[in-house]
Design an enzyme around this catalytic site. Structure first.
Site, PDB file in Angstrom:
ATOM      1  N   SER A  36       0.879  -1.089  -0.153  1.00  6.11           N
ATOM      2  CA  SER A  36       0.058  -0.053   0.191  1.00  6.11           C
ATOM      3  C   SER A  36       0.845   1.284   0.059  1.00  6.11           C
ATOM      4  CB  SER A  36      -0.854   0.054   1.404  1.00  6.11           C
ATOM      5  OG  SER A  36      -0.524  -0.127   2.553  1.00  6.11           O
ATOM      6  N   ASN A 123      -2.299  -2.480  13.419  1.00  5.46           N
ATOM      7  CA  ASN A 123      -3.477  -2.247  13.247  1.00  5.46           C
ATOM      8  C   ASN A 123      -3.825  -0.958  14.170  1.00  5.46           C
ATOM      9  OD1 ASN A 123      -3.727  -4.697  11.966  1.00  5.46           O
ATOM     10  ND2 ASN A 123      -4.510  -5.861  13.551  1.00  5.46           N
ATOM     11  N   THR A 168     -39.467  28.125  -9.137  1.00  4.87           N
ATOM     12  CA  THR A 168     -39.777  26.808  -8.659  1.00  4.87           C
ATOM     13  C   THR A 168     -39.917  25.954 -10.149  1.00  4.87           C
ATOM     14  OG1 THR A 168     -42.170  27.247  -8.875  1.00  4.87           O
ATOM     15  CG2 THR A 168     -41.011  27.330  -6.757  1.00  4.87           C
ATOM     16  N   HIS A 169     -39.627  24.626 -10.325  1.00  3.26           N
ATOM     17  CA  HIS A 169     -39.716  24.129 -11.474  1.00  3.26           C
ATOM     18  C   HIS A 169     -38.889  24.787 -12.590  1.00  3.26           C
ATOM     19  CE1 HIS A 169     -43.035  21.912  -9.603  1.00  3.26           C
ATOM     20  NE2 HIS A 169     -43.679  23.105  -9.349  1.00  3.26           N
ATOM     21  N   SER A 290     -13.108  28.052 -26.450  1.00  9.81           N
ATOM     22  CA  SER A 290     -13.203  26.814 -27.296  1.00  9.81           C
ATOM     23  C   SER A 290     -12.230  27.013 -28.336  1.00  9.81           C
ATOM     24  CB  SER A 290     -14.696  26.756 -27.843  1.00  9.81           C
ATOM     25  OG  SER A 290     -14.625  25.806 -29.127  1.00  9.81           O
ATOM     26  N   LYS A 296     -16.949  31.551 -27.826  1.00 12.39           N
ATOM     27  CA  LYS A 296     -17.445  30.737 -26.762  1.00 12.39           C
ATOM     28  C   LYS A 296     -16.515  31.060 -25.682  1.00 12.39           C
ATOM     29  CE  LYS A 296     -19.911  27.361 -26.509  1.00 12.39           C
ATOM     30  NZ  LYS A 296     -20.000  26.099 -26.544  1.00 12.39           N
ATOM     31  N   ASN A 298     -16.396  29.152 -22.022  1.00 14.01           N
ATOM     32  CA  ASN A 298     -16.922  28.081 -21.315  1.00 14.01           C
ATOM     33  C   ASN A 298     -16.814  28.150 -19.883  1.00 14.01           C
ATOM     34  OD1 ASN A 298     -17.957  26.923 -23.564  1.00 14.01           O
ATOM     35  ND2 ASN A 298     -15.926  25.788 -23.965  1.00 14.01           N
ATOM     36  N   GLU A 303     -18.738  23.794 -14.185  1.00 12.31           N
ATOM     37  CA  GLU A 303     -19.111  22.378 -14.624  1.00 12.31           C
ATOM     38  C   GLU A 303     -18.297  21.198 -13.824  1.00 12.31           C
ATOM     39  OE1 GLU A 303     -18.808  22.531 -19.139  1.00 12.31           O
ATOM     40  OE2 GLU A 303     -19.808  24.293 -19.138  1.00 12.31           O
ATOM     41  N   TYR A 330      -9.754  -6.417  12.608  1.00  8.80           N
ATOM     42  CA  TYR A 330      -9.040  -5.969  11.298  1.00  8.80           C
ATOM     43  C   TYR A 330      -9.011  -7.000  10.321  1.00  8.80           C
ATOM     44  CZ  TYR A 330      -5.566  -4.267   7.937  1.00  8.80           C
ATOM     45  OH  TYR A 330      -4.696  -3.993   6.976  1.00  8.80           O
ATOM     46  N   GLN A 335      -7.460  -2.256   4.281  1.00 10.81           N
ATOM     47  CA  GLN A 335      -6.244  -1.565   3.430  1.00 10.81           C
ATOM     48  C   GLN A 335      -6.921  -0.620   2.193  1.00 10.81           C
ATOM     49  OE1 GLN A 335      -2.130  -2.789   3.213  1.00 10.81           O
ATOM     50  NE2 GLN A 335      -2.441  -3.139   1.123  1.00 10.81           N
ATOM     51  N   LYS A 338      -8.214   3.648   1.895  1.00 13.17           N
ATOM     52  CA  LYS A 338      -7.672   4.941   1.819  1.00 13.17           C
ATOM     53  C   LYS A 338      -7.689   5.800   0.689  1.00 13.17           C
ATOM     54  CE  LYS A 338      -4.468   2.967   5.210  1.00 13.17           C
ATOM     55  NZ  LYS A 338      -5.107   1.871   4.764  1.00 13.17           N
TER      56      LYS A 338
HETATM   57  N1  ARG Z   1      -1.209  -1.282   5.335  1.00 18.07           N
HETATM   58  C1  ARG Z   1      -2.295  -1.800   6.282  1.00 18.07           C
HETATM   59  C2  ARG Z   1      -3.438  -1.052   6.300  1.00 18.07           C
HETATM   60  O1  ARG Z   1      -3.318  -0.098   5.464  1.00 18.07           O
HETATM   61  C3  ARG Z   1      -1.472  -1.700   7.522  1.00 18.07           C
HETATM   62  C4  ARG Z   1      -2.217  -2.599   8.613  1.00 18.07           C
HETATM   63  C5  ARG Z   1      -1.671  -3.881   8.433  1.00 18.07           C
HETATM   64  N2  ARG Z   1      -2.121  -4.866   9.537  1.00 18.07           N
HETATM   65  C6  ARG Z   1      -2.207  -6.351   9.269  1.00 18.07           C
HETATM   66  N3  ARG Z   1      -2.719  -6.763  10.103  1.00 18.07           N
HETATM   67  N4  ARG Z   1      -1.724  -6.771   8.291  1.00 18.07           N
HETATM   68  O2  ARG Z   1      -4.390  -1.448   6.668  1.00 18.07           O
END
Ligand code: ARG
Length: 471
Positions: A36, A123, A168-169, A290, A296, A298, A303, A330, A335, A338
């Site tokens: 990751s 974790n 309205t509308h 444009s 134009k 824009n 948008e 967990y 993972q 994110k």
């Molecule tokens: N890279 C992991 C995550 O984003 C970190 C936690 C890893 N923990 C584990 N028990 N493998 O969640």
């Protein structure tokens, strides 16, 4: 028979099934799906702050020596400056930001680095880092919304008396004021701000010390780390602390609602700035030309703001889908929490900043607004109200009389104030010349003095209230 990858699956040979994409054998694929670091390196500030607080606490509690604690804290500052200076070699083999930082720390300070992870797990570490990152984004969203509301207040104050059509509308309904319309968005964005504040308050509990899931047998001081990292208190259940991502979902839900408001406003700006409406002129700074049609201009920023909700709501749905059905605590699924949050936050902040710039720069076309406000029989309700007030007609009858007059004006291709008194009296004999006072759009808006109504004095009261709130 040989397995699909060849005789020896442990050898890094190209896999017959999916080898084309990968120069290497199955372990390369495992690394690719497992690592990751390509995205969670964004958490380095939080990761290092968390580790420094953890090391200080371990030393204060006598779990590690002061000299080890100091070496760790100093070494982490070196890692921080290496990352900030772009001199840090991130390695996918080390999977994530936590192991990349720790491994570099070991290279810098040696043996004491191995003591940092005492009474901690990745974790609680990742739960902490991500929570702090989202907390910063909630603050950024609040600041962005604050700036946007201030820009809207400037517009509202300038145009507290400017008459424009209320719709309205998407049909002209009743005259309102520019200031009133701007303040409607201040209310919406103000609620968005309070949603981020609420979410922030709820998320501000520290998961550090939950360890892998069950807590730890070391005599840690969770209040100390919570306080050092700006949390209100430590999270009270170690399983919950490592398992839940509701803080990120709440952030995404708040972001989605905010993006929806931004999208509606952006849509209005697109409509208002069109040649058909000409209610506002948007600045060149937020527009493009444009490549083929020289005439134009824009309004691309509007948008794009209108569209941002797509990915932001997508992130929310994505994370809900990842989290649903996961048994405590967990799982590696988490993972996947994110990247979409990063993307949603980046795009929300960008959209807020772009909208703030557009609002600050836009110029209302006061004449066009007024002409449009007077069109479409927008004072028909004022006429009906006048019949109720002055002639004591029941509202339903007044509605009928007004409807007949609107039909008459429509047939003649004129607006209500253009009808003669005689024509009006042909529909209801008791109508007097006084009726013309309420058929003007200025009088119409001035008369809407109920709390929260569009009368300029009401709008000014709300502007003053919001100035106090935002101060
Ligand atoms: N890279 C992991 C995550 O984003 C970190 C936690 C890893 N923990 C584990 N028990 N493998 O969640």
């Amino acid at each position: 028979m040989d397995p699909p990858g060849g005789k020896d699956m442990t050898k890094k040979t190209q896999n017959a099934m999916w080898g084309g994409r990968f120069a290497d054998g199955p372990d390369a694929i495992m690394e690719a799906i497992n690592a990751s670091i390509s995205f969670d390196k964004r958490l380095y500030t939080q990761d290092i702050a968390g580790s420094r607080a953890h090391a200080a606490m371990l030393a204060a509690q006598g779990i590690i020596t002061d000299s080890d604690g100091n070496a760790i804290r100093e070494g982490l500052l070196t890692v921080l400056s290496e990352i900030e200076g772009g001199n840090f070699q991130f390695s996918p083999a080390l999977e994530d930001i936590h192991m990349n930082v720790e491994s570099r720390l070991k290279e810098i300070i040696g043996e004491p680095a191995g003591r940092l992870h005492t009474a901690r797990s990745r974790n609680d570490q990742v739960a902490l880092d991500f929570r702090m990152w989202v907390r910063d984004q909630a603050d950024a969203a609040i600041a962005g919304l604050d700036a946007l509301c201030r820009a809207l207040l400037v517009q509202a104050e300038a145009g507290a008396d400017w008459v424009m059509p209320g719709f309205t509308h998407l049909q002209v309904a009743q005259p309102v004021t520019w200031g009133h319309h701007m303040m409607a968005y201040v209310e919406m964005f103000g609620r968005d701000m309070s949603r981020f504040r609420d979410a922030r308050a709820r998320m501000n509990e520290c998961p550090l010390g939950a360890a892998a899931l069950a807590g730890t047998s070391f005599p840690i001081d969770r209040d100390a780390t919570a306080q050092a990292l700006g949390f209100d208190r430590p999270a009270a259940n170690s399983l919950d602390a490592v398992a839940d991502r509701d803080f990120a979902l709440e952030f995404l839900a708040s972001s989605t609602i905010c993006a929806m408001h931004l999208s509606r406003f952006a849509e209005e700006l697109v409509i208002w700035s069109s040649a058909q409406f000409r209610f506002v002129a948007l600045s060149d700074r937020f527009s493009t030309g444009s490549s083929i049609m020289p005439q134009k201009k824009n309004h691309d920023a509007a948008e794009l703001i209108r569209a941002k909700i797509g990915r932001i709501m997508g992130a929310m749905v994505g994370l809900f889908t990842v989290m649903k059905g996961l048994p405590l605590t967990y799982s590696k699924d988490m993972q996947e929490d994110k990247e979409q949050v990063f993307d949603a936050a980046d795009n929300l902040m960008l959209a807020l900043a772009a909208m703030t710039g557009m609002v600050a720069d836009m110029n209302a076309n006061v004449d066009e607004l007024r002409i449009a406000a007077a069109s479409g029989f927008s004072t028909a309700t004022d006429l009906a109200d006048w019949l109720v007030r002055e002639l004591n007609l029941p509202f339903r009858d007044a509605h009928h009389v007004t409807g007949t007059l609107v039909g008459m004006a429509e047939k003649q291709g004129v607006d209500l104030p253009d009808l003669t008194l005689e024509q009006m009296q042909s529909v209801h004999g008791a109508i007097t010349a006084g009726v013309f006072d309420v058929l003007g759009v200025e009088n119409s808006v001035k008369s809407r003095t109920s709390y929260g109504g569009t009368a300029p004095d009401q709008v000014r009261e709300q502007i003053a209230r919001w100035k106090g709130i935002l101060a």
